[in-house]
Design a protein around this motif. Structure first.
Motif, short mmCIF file in Angstrom:
data_model
loop_
_atom_site.label_atom_id
_atom_site.label_comp_id
_atom_site.label_asym_id
_atom_site.label_seq_id
_atom_site.Cartn_x
_atom_site.Cartn_y
_atom_site.Cartn_z
N LYS A 214 24.42 -26.96 28.66
CA LYS A 214 24.81 -28.15 29.74
C LYS A 214 23.08 -27.34 30.23
N PHE A 215 22.73 -28.51 30.82
CA PHE A 215 21.15 -27.93 31.62
C PHE A 215 22.19 -27.95 33.49
N PRO A 216 21.57 -27.29 33.56
CA PRO A 216 20.32 -26.27 33.20
C PRO A 216 20.43 -25.09 32.94
N TYR A 217 21.41 -24.49 31.86
CA TYR A 217 21.98 -23.18 32.03
C TYR A 217 21.70 -22.70 30.63
N ASN A 218 20.85 -23.94 29.25
CA ASN A 218 20.25 -22.80 28.07
C ASN A 218 18.82 -22.76 28.47
N ASN A 219 18.64 -21.00 28.43
CA ASN A 219 17.99 -20.81 28.47
C ASN A 219 16.93 -20.93 27.03
N VAL A 220 15.80 -22.16 26.78
CA VAL A 220 15.26 -21.66 25.43
C VAL A 220 13.59 -22.17 25.44
N THR A 221 13.15 -21.03 24.23
CA THR A 221 12.48 -21.21 23.47
C THR A 221 12.03 -21.20 22.34
N ALA A 228 14.22 -21.43 17.66
CA ALA A 228 14.17 -21.63 18.67
C ALA A 228 15.24 -20.01 18.38
N PHE A 229 15.28 -19.53 20.14
CA PHE A 229 15.84 -18.46 20.59
C PHE A 229 16.56 -18.68 21.83
N GLU A 230 17.44 -18.89 22.03
CA GLU A 230 19.07 -19.56 22.94
C GLU A 230 19.48 -18.01 23.53
N LEU A 231 19.36 -18.06 25.51
CA LEU A 231 20.48 -17.70 26.49
C LEU A 231 20.58 -18.62 26.89
N GLY A 236 31.82 -21.66 29.84
CA GLY A 236 32.89 -21.67 28.45
C GLY A 236 31.97 -21.09 27.03
N THR A 237 30.98 -21.70 26.83
CA THR A 237 30.56 -21.34 25.13
C THR A 237 29.31 -20.24 25.78
N GLU A 238 29.44 -19.77 26.56
CA GLU A 238 27.96 -18.78 26.48
C GLU A 238 27.59 -18.12 25.24
N ARG A 239 26.79 -18.67 24.79
CA ARG A 239 25.54 -17.75 23.60
C ARG A 239 24.58 -16.92 23.15
N VAL A 240 24.07 -16.38 22.64
CA VAL A 240 23.22 -16.66 22.14
C VAL A 240 22.69 -16.52 20.58
N GLN A 241 22.14 -16.98 20.46
CA GLN A 241 21.23 -17.61 18.87
C GLN A 241 20.09 -17.50 19.12
N LEU A 242 19.65 -16.48 17.81
CA LEU A 242 18.27 -16.66 17.02
C LEU A 242 18.30 -17.48 15.04
N PHE A 252 26.19 -15.10 18.21
CA PHE A 252 27.05 -14.23 19.17
C PHE A 252 27.37 -16.15 19.96
N ALA A 253 28.32 -16.08 19.89
CA ALA A 253 29.44 -16.73 20.59
C ALA A 253 30.03 -16.33 21.40
N ASN A 254 30.67 -17.28 22.89
CA ASN A 254 31.31 -16.67 24.20
C ASN A 254 31.78 -15.60 23.83
N THR A 255 33.08 -15.82 22.82
CA THR A 255 34.25 -14.49 22.47
C THR A 255 33.30 -13.01 21.66
N GLY A 256 32.58 -13.53 21.51
CA GLY A 256 31.28 -12.37 20.86
C GLY A 256 31.41 -12.05 19.85
N ALA A 257 31.91 -12.94 19.50
CA ALA A 257 32.20 -13.77 17.63
C ALA A 257 30.47 -13.81 17.17
N THR A 258 30.09 -12.82 16.21
CA THR A 258 29.07 -12.76 15.75
C THR A 258 29.02 -13.90 14.30
N LYS A 259 27.86 -14.37 14.48
CA LYS A 259 27.88 -15.32 12.92
C LYS A 259 25.70 -14.95 12.13
N ILE A 260 25.77 -14.18 10.86
CA ILE A 260 24.67 -14.15 10.15
C ILE A 260 24.93 -15.49 9.15
#
Length: 431
Positions: A214-221, A228-231, A236-242, A252-260
């Motif tokens: 949701k804008f403006p909370y996703n810091n995207v390159t 894409a690199f997202e912080l 409720g859906t805090e995540r990090v994705q490369l 890395f999902a909001n629960t800390g679950a990791t997917k590769i």
């Protein structure tokens, strides 16, 4: 005292449009057509004659990614009103309403053919690309390059940073597919793997992308080709994705679950020890063959072990193989065979059986029993005239079972017939 010098004289700033970013000095400079300072006629003032604007970058940054052709930028002239030494300070996002004629200035001057011939970056066509099941990974179909801006009447910022939130009956219903089209999240959604079978007679699906920014909370390159690199700090859906443009992902999902996920081949190399801990169950499914080579010792410690093969199973060793059971060992099959120069089957209760046949052979074969030895066969003749059953009924007695020679079944046996068949002159009633 001279009061008209850089830093003390008039500060002259400008807006402009980038028309060339291919800096021959590789400093990240751009050639910019500045509003008011240059007219829109590319014939009077060509792109090649525009001054190079030097970028201002954050401290510690060693690489500069110049903005694409057609991007609006802002800066100032280091030489003041001379206007020949522009300094680029940043870009200015906007919502373009039309694609300008490339023959005019203040626009992307490159044609689609120019971009194609120059092998400029382009995104994947998410409609034409498919994920194969033949170990070759994703079948990539690139989009044709386009002039900037590609999308009209929408912000020039990354789609990943400003998705459209769908609604159904006034309630949140996820991110619409149209708002993230041709992004890496779009690829991930379309290239999900589902219905993966397991050895536990169950199935599982690749996790759906947890993207719900949701804008403006996703810091995207995001790059031109779609990396894409997202912080993402969306509540409720805090995540990090490369993510790679093909959908290969570290998330890395909001629960800390990791997917590769790798949409093609993958290599893991560890030049040292490696430890893996799983606080739960682990499932591995391999569509092809599995080859495991170990230079040292393999030890498997488990509460129970079950090996199920869909075809033949072979276990071999250059020296010896030992199978021991604390309570029992059972070997069964339509055809069960044990052979060797010396073969031993022993135990408090040892059983060799087969539904069709059971064979025990070797240079020397011993069948021994402390209480009784039973050899049964409903078919054919057994050597030494034992046709059905013979055994020792008791440790203290030696009473042979009646022996009937199949040759003389149903008729009186001639005198000495059994002796002839065994090569002995003893009476037929004796061993």
């Amino acid at each position: 005292m001279n009061t008209n010098f850089l830093g003390l004289g008039n500060f002259v700033w400008w807006f402009g449009i980038v028309e060339n970013r291919l800096d021959p000095l590789e400093l990240g400079r751009c050639q910019v057509r500045c509003f008011g300072w240059h007219n829109e006629s590319s014939k009077q003032i060509s792109t090649n004659s525009l001054p190079w604007a030097h970028p201002v970058v954050p401290y510690g940054v060693k690489n500069v990614q110049p903005p694409t052709e057609g991007t609006m930028v802002f800066g100032f002239f280091a030489d003041g009103s001379e206007g020949q030494y522009p300094i680029l300070m940043g870009t200015v996002p906007g919502i373009p309403e039309e694609l300008l004629d490339r023959e005019l200035g203040f626009s992307d001057p490159l044609s689609i053919a120019d971009k194609r011939n120059a092998a400029m970056p382009r995104k994947i066509d998410t409609i034409k690309s498919t994920l194969g099941k033949d170990t070759k990974g994703i079948r990539i179909a690139d989009e044709d390059p386009s002039r900037y801006p590609k999308h009209l009447n929408e912000p020039t910022t990354s789609r990943l940073a400003r998705p459209v939130r769908g609604e159904k009956d006034g309630k949140f219903d996820g991110v619409t597919s149209e708002s993230i089209a041709n992004t890496t999240i779009d690829i991930q959604r379309k290239m999900r793997v589902t219905g993966i079978p397991t050895a536990a007679a169950s199935q599982w699906d690749e996790a759906y992308p947890t993207y719900a920014a949701k804008f403006p909370y996703n810091n995207v390159t995001e790059t031109e080709s779609g990396h894409a690199f997202e912080l993402d700090d969306t509540f409720g859906t805090e995540r990090v994705q490369l993510s790679h443009r093909t959908g290969s992902t570290l998330e890395f999902a909001n629960t800390g679950a990791t997917k590769i996920k790798s949409t093609s081949s993958r290599q893991d190399i560890t030049m040292g020890d490696q430890r893996t801990y799983v606080n739960g169950d682990k499932y591995e499914t391999i569509d092809g063959d599995y080859y495991l080579q170990i230079g040292g010792k393999l030890r498997i410690l488990a509460k129970s072990i079950e090996i199920v093969s869909g075809s033949g199973t072979a276990i071999s060793a250059p020296q010896g193989i030992s199978i021991a059971g604390g309570q029992s060992v059972s070997i069964t099959g339509l055809s069960a065979s044990m052979s060797g120069v010396s073969t031993t089957v022993s135990g408090v209760k040892a059983e060799v059986s087969g539904l069709m046949s059971a064979t025990v052979n070797g240079g020397v074969v011993h069948v021994l029993g402390k209480g009784a030895v039973v050899v049964k066969s409903p078919y054919g003749r057994v050597e030494h005239g034992i046709s059905e059953e013979q055994g020792i009924k008791s440790l203290n007695t030696c009473t042979p079972n009646p022996i009937t020679d199949p040759t003389f079944a149903g008729q009186d046996r001639p005198a000495g017939a059994f002796a002839a068949s065994t090569g002995s002159g003893a009476p037929a009633t004796n061993f």
